[in-house]
Design an enzyme around this catalytic site. Structure first.
Site, mmCIF file in Angstrom:
data_model
loop_
_atom_site.group_PDB
_atom_site.id
_atom_site.type_symbol
_atom_site.label_atom_id
_atom_site.label_comp_id
_atom_site.label_asym_id
_atom_site.label_seq_id
_atom_site.Cartn_x
_atom_site.Cartn_y
_atom_site.Cartn_z
ATOM 1 N N GLY A 44 1.049 -1.194 0.062
ATOM 2 C CA GLY A 44 -0.028 -0.114 -0.008
ATOM 3 C C GLY A 44 0.858 1.388 -0.053
ATOM 4 N N GLN A 45 0.466 2.225 0.677
ATOM 5 C CA GLN A 45 1.082 3.423 0.611
ATOM 6 C C GLN A 45 2.058 3.524 1.908
ATOM 7 O OE1 GLN A 45 0.201 8.265 0.970
ATOM 8 N NE2 GLN A 45 -0.367 7.153 2.871
ATOM 9 N N MET A 64 -5.299 -11.253 5.901
ATOM 10 C CA MET A 64 -6.069 -10.938 7.428
ATOM 11 C C MET A 64 -7.223 -11.708 7.427
ATOM 12 S SD MET A 64 -3.686 -8.820 8.372
ATOM 13 C CE MET A 64 -4.458 -8.327 9.876
ATOM 14 N N LEU A 115 -0.585 -2.794 8.939
ATOM 15 C CA LEU A 115 -0.984 -1.736 8.104
ATOM 16 C C LEU A 115 -2.036 -2.222 7.352
ATOM 17 C CD1 LEU A 115 2.357 -0.076 7.332
ATOM 18 C CD2 LEU A 115 1.042 0.118 9.371
ATOM 19 N N ALA A 116 -2.354 -3.578 7.262
ATOM 20 C CA ALA A 116 -3.308 -4.231 6.209
ATOM 21 C C ALA A 116 -4.717 -3.541 6.542
ATOM 22 C CB ALA A 116 -3.201 -5.442 6.160
ATOM 23 N N ALA A 117 -5.485 -3.319 5.560
ATOM 24 C CA ALA A 117 -6.853 -2.876 5.744
ATOM 25 C C ALA A 117 -7.629 -2.735 4.293
ATOM 26 C CB ALA A 117 -7.003 -1.358 6.526
ATOM 27 N N SER A 130 -9.010 0.229 3.200
ATOM 28 C CA SER A 130 -8.768 1.361 4.012
ATOM 29 C C SER A 130 -9.396 2.746 3.249
ATOM 30 C CB SER A 130 -7.314 1.755 3.947
ATOM 31 O OG SER A 130 -7.147 2.166 2.476
ATOM 32 N N THR A 162 -6.957 5.118 13.466
ATOM 33 C CA THR A 162 -7.164 6.273 12.500
ATOM 34 C C THR A 162 -8.093 7.269 13.235
ATOM 35 O OG1 THR A 162 -8.478 6.719 10.456
ATOM 36 C CG2 THR A 162 -9.195 4.702 11.523
ATOM 37 N N GLU A 198 -10.222 8.750 11.604
ATOM 38 C CA GLU A 198 -11.881 8.234 11.159
ATOM 39 C C GLU A 198 -12.715 7.846 12.591
ATOM 40 O OE1 GLU A 198 -14.022 8.721 8.277
ATOM 41 O OE2 GLU A 198 -12.436 10.080 8.105
ATOM 42 N N TYR A 245 -16.230 1.643 7.934
ATOM 43 C CA TYR A 245 -14.587 1.534 8.116
ATOM 44 C C TYR A 245 -14.143 2.148 9.534
ATOM 45 C CZ TYR A 245 -9.801 3.306 7.707
ATOM 46 O OH TYR A 245 -8.521 3.430 8.016
ATOM 47 N N LYS A 266 -12.278 0.017 12.613
ATOM 48 C CA LYS A 266 -11.244 0.391 13.338
ATOM 49 C C LYS A 266 -11.258 0.549 14.696
ATOM 50 C CE LYS A 266 -8.049 0.879 9.821
ATOM 51 N NZ LYS A 266 -6.649 0.399 10.012
ATOM 52 N N HIS A 310 -2.661 11.196 6.045
ATOM 53 C CA HIS A 310 -1.378 11.293 5.283
ATOM 54 C C HIS A 310 -1.126 10.878 3.958
ATOM 55 C CE1 HIS A 310 -1.505 7.709 8.070
ATOM 56 N NE2 HIS A 310 -0.806 7.189 7.007
#
Ligand code: NAP
Ligand code: F7E
Length: 325
Positions: free
Chosen positions: A12-13, A60, A81-83, A85, A126, A128, A151, A155, A181
């Site tokens: 991902g990012q 996951m 970090l997997a999601a 997202s 997050t 969110e 989402y 989380k 970010h």
């Protein structure tokens, strides 16, 4: 002996930025990838780290794959970090979002508890979770959660499970409550990259309109390269804890549009932007702004990249991509 880290969400990012940071610090890095007919390593290639990572298989949503993986690798640190997202997709794919983002975290924590209880664990929480926040214009570790999307809700479950494994089993688990970010390798669906990619297409004569939803939403946007340092610092701190990470400044989507068109030297952004109901959400998160003083004081973390420099970096990278084509 080199420290070892397992990063989920490596393609991902944030995964590539974190991998680069840990490799520079001498870590051996395992990257979890799920089975894909055609996985793309573009983001890792962008940062020049693809060949330095040992890729491991797992998903996951598949508990046994995570149990085997932790048993085999027993890493010093796990960065989850997997999601799924993308907030926008989470209404249509609420169950999948929950399975990956919520239950997946429970599976990973259980695997650590059973097979490698000294492993330190970072959970990608997050802003969110704050959603429509009942606050004083900013959010910090004491702000009440009121998530506004499947989402955000998934989380919140993962956040509390991470806290609960710390309190119940004395595991070293941390939540990084990161605000938005971005970077040149941000997913193309997210509004910032959608704008910078759209601007680059317009500049190169490949498009004449940019369709967007709510221009009034305000976000605290920072640079992903700065934020992965906070993740690392949390796992080096003497005690596990939860931290808000953000710049303390916010801007509207419209501010981002204006800055991006200006960075590309295109006057009259209004000529190109179309408000399109397809990109509005059933429930919006109107206003997020971090107060990251705990991370600053306890971890010595500070954001380094200004809003203006972030937009410029992203616009320039997208312009370069289209020019290269
Ligand atoms: P991203 O670009 O969407 O990357 C997510 C990664 O998760 C992708 O590599 C994806 O793999 C992987 N993944 C999805 N489902 C999976 C599954 N079932 N099994 C294994 N891997 C799976 O997200 P990001 O921007 O790097 O963000 C990293 C984390 O921070 C996410 O958990 C996100 O929710 C959270 N977060 C992000 C921000 C932000 O502003 N970027 C802020 C706060 C929190 P594929 O490549 O195979 O799809
Ligand atoms: O939306 C508005 C949209 O999709 C930002 C994820 O990384 O950060 C991200 O979630 C705002 C919203 O990010 C469009 O309604 C207007 O108000 O870029 P976004 P997000 O929803 O804030 C958090 C911290 C995460 O944890 C998430 O994983 O922009 N907006 N027009 C639009 N958004 C999109 N995507 N597309 C539009 O056309």
């Amino acid at each position: 002996m080199a420290k070892t880290a397992l990063i989920t969400g490596i393609l991902g990012q944030d995964g590539p930025y974190l991998a680069k940071l840990l490799l520079e610090k001498g870590y051996k890095v395992y990257g979890l990838i799920r089975r894909y007919s055609n996985p793309t390593f573009d983001n890792l290639d962008f940062l020049g780290v693809t060949k330095k990572i040992e890729f491991v298989d797992g998903d996951m949503t598949d508990e046994s794959s995570l149990l085997h993986l932790i048993k085999r690798t027993m890493p010093d640190e796990v960065y989850n970090l997997a999601a799924q997202s993308f907030v926008g997709a989470s209404w249509q794919q609420a169950k999948l979002t929950t399975e990956i983002n919520a239950l997946g975290v429970l599976y990973l924590l259980n695997a650590i508890k059973f097979f490698s209880p000294t492993t330190k664990f970072y959970q990608a929480s997050t802003s969110e979770m704050f959603g429509i926040s009942h606050d004083k214009g900013f959010q910090d570790e004491n702000t009440i959660f009121h998530p506004r999307s499947p989402y955000g809700i998934s989380k919140v479950y993962a956040y509390w499970m991470t806290v609960n494994f710390r309190e119940s089993y004395d595991l070293f688990t941390c939540n990084g409550i990161l605000f938005n970010h971005e970077s040149p390798i941000r997913g193309i669906q997210f509004v910032t990259r959608k704008i910078t990619d759209g601007v680059a297409q317009i500049k190169n004569g490949l498009a004449d309109k940019l369709h967007l939803g709510n221009l009034d939403a305000r976000r605290d946007w920072g640079f992903a390269g700065d934020y992965v340092e906070a993740m690392y610092l949390m796992l080096q701190h003497k005690t596990p804890d939860d931290y808000v990470v953000g710049t303390g400044e916010n801007h509207s989507v419209k501010d981002f549009v204006v800055e991006a068109f200006s960075a590309a030297g295109i006057p009259d952004w209004e000529k190109y932007v179309v408000i399109d109901a397809r990109f509005k959400r059933p429930a919006e998160v109107p206003n997020l702004k971090a107060r990251a003083s705990k991370a600053e004081k306890q971890l010595g973390w500070k954001t380094k990249t200004s809003f203006k420099d972030l937009v410029k970096m992203m616009v320039e990278a997208d312009l370069k991509r289209y020019e290269a084509k």
